[in-house]
Design a protein around this motif. Sequence first.
Motif, PDB file in Angstrom:
ATOM      1  N   SER A   4       5.248 133.108-123.907  1.00 51.51           N
ATOM      2  CA  SER A   4       6.654 133.043-124.322  1.00 51.51           C
ATOM      3  C   SER A   4       7.203 131.643-124.077  1.00 51.51           C
ATOM      4  O   SER A   4       6.821 130.963-123.127  1.00 51.51           O
ATOM      5  N   ARG A   5       8.102 131.235-124.979  1.00 49.27           N
ATOM      6  CA  ARG A   5       8.765 129.933-124.857  1.00 49.27           C
ATOM      7  C   ARG A   5      10.256 130.135-125.097  1.00 49.27           C
ATOM      8  O   ARG A   5      10.649 130.977-125.897  1.00 49.27           O
ATOM      9  N   PHE A   6      11.045 129.339-124.379  1.00 46.75           N
ATOM     10  CA  PHE A   6      12.494 129.456-124.442  1.00 46.75           C
ATOM     11  C   PHE A   6      13.103 128.074-124.666  1.00 46.75           C
ATOM     12  O   PHE A   6      12.578 127.070-124.183  1.00 46.75           O
ATOM     13  N   SER A   7      14.242 128.032-125.355  1.00 48.87           N
ATOM     14  CA  SER A   7      14.942 126.779-125.602  1.00 48.87           C
ATOM     15  C   SER A   7      15.512 126.219-124.301  1.00 48.87           C
ATOM     16  O   SER A   7      16.166 126.933-123.537  1.00 48.87           O
ATOM     17  N   SER A  65      17.403 130.578-125.281  1.00 49.64           N
ATOM     18  CA  SER A  65      17.000 131.544-126.308  1.00 49.64           C
ATOM     19  C   SER A  65      15.486 131.514-126.511  1.00 49.64           C
ATOM     20  O   SER A  65      14.818 130.526-126.228  1.00 49.64           O
ATOM     21  N   VAL A  66      14.951 132.618-126.996  1.00 47.39           N
ATOM     22  CA  VAL A  66      13.512 132.737-127.241  1.00 47.39           C
ATOM     23  C   VAL A  66      13.145 131.898-128.461  1.00 47.39           C
ATOM     24  O   VAL A  66      13.741 132.042-129.523  1.00 47.39           O
ATOM     25  N   THR A  67      12.151 131.020-128.291  1.00 48.23           N
ATOM     26  CA  THR A  67      11.643 130.248-129.423  1.00 48.23           C
ATOM     27  C   THR A  67      10.269 130.740-129.849  1.00 48.23           C
ATOM     28  O   THR A  67       9.821 130.450-130.949  1.00 48.23           O
ATOM     29  N   ASN A  68       9.574 131.470-128.944  1.00 49.40           N
ATOM     30  CA  ASN A  68       8.268 132.044-129.243  1.00 49.40           C
ATOM     31  C   ASN A  68       8.060 133.253-128.335  1.00 49.40           C
ATOM     32  O   ASN A  68       8.227 133.151-127.129  1.00 49.40           O
ATOM     33  N   GLY A  69       7.742 134.398-128.942  1.00 49.36           N
ATOM     34  CA  GLY A  69       7.544 135.634-128.185  1.00 49.36           C
ATOM     35  C   GLY A  69       6.227 135.650-127.455  1.00 49.36           C
ATOM     36  O   GLY A  69       5.490 134.685-127.516  1.00 49.36           O
ATOM     37  N   PRO A  70       5.997 136.734-126.762  1.00 51.36           N
ATOM     38  CA  PRO A  70       6.492 138.089-126.956  1.00 51.36           C
ATOM     39  C   PRO A  70       7.853 138.409-126.331  1.00 51.36           C
ATOM     40  O   PRO A  70       8.387 139.483-126.570  1.00 51.36           O
TER      41      PRO A  70
END
Length: 145
Positions: free
Chosen positions: A112-115, A120-125
């Motif tokens: 997972s990646r976040f801004s 905010s989520v930029t890449n899940g899960p």
Amino acid sequence: MTDTTRRAVIFGAGGAGLAVALSACGASGDTTASADQDGAQDGQDQAAQGGGELAKTSDIPEGGGKVFKDQDVVVTQPAAGEFKAFSATCTHQGCPVASVSNNEIVCPCHGSRFSAKDGSVTNGPAARPLAERNITVSGDSITLA
């Protein structure tokens, strides 16, 4: 007589297990929080409680950030002079985030990646953003509010 012996062993083992479980839940009688040499309670430093310095602004690279595991916070600098803070616990399965680069907060457990700008989520899960944390920037000092 074998049945009686088996029942006695099972009953005894169950009773011993219950006694251990109940003693683990019992109060120790000490209701005061322990303080370490610096005066912080329960091993937390002042920064974790708010008010203490968390970092210097120079410690937080532009476009990157720094994870403070003990305080469960990640501080980012998405643009020059702009500092943000978020929970350092991934919203997917509770793993600690590990790093910040290219304006993204990275969780190593499942990718997972976040801004770094708004959490905010930029890449899940992960499906939910990181919770924002309040910080104060005064001069070159960053503190948890």
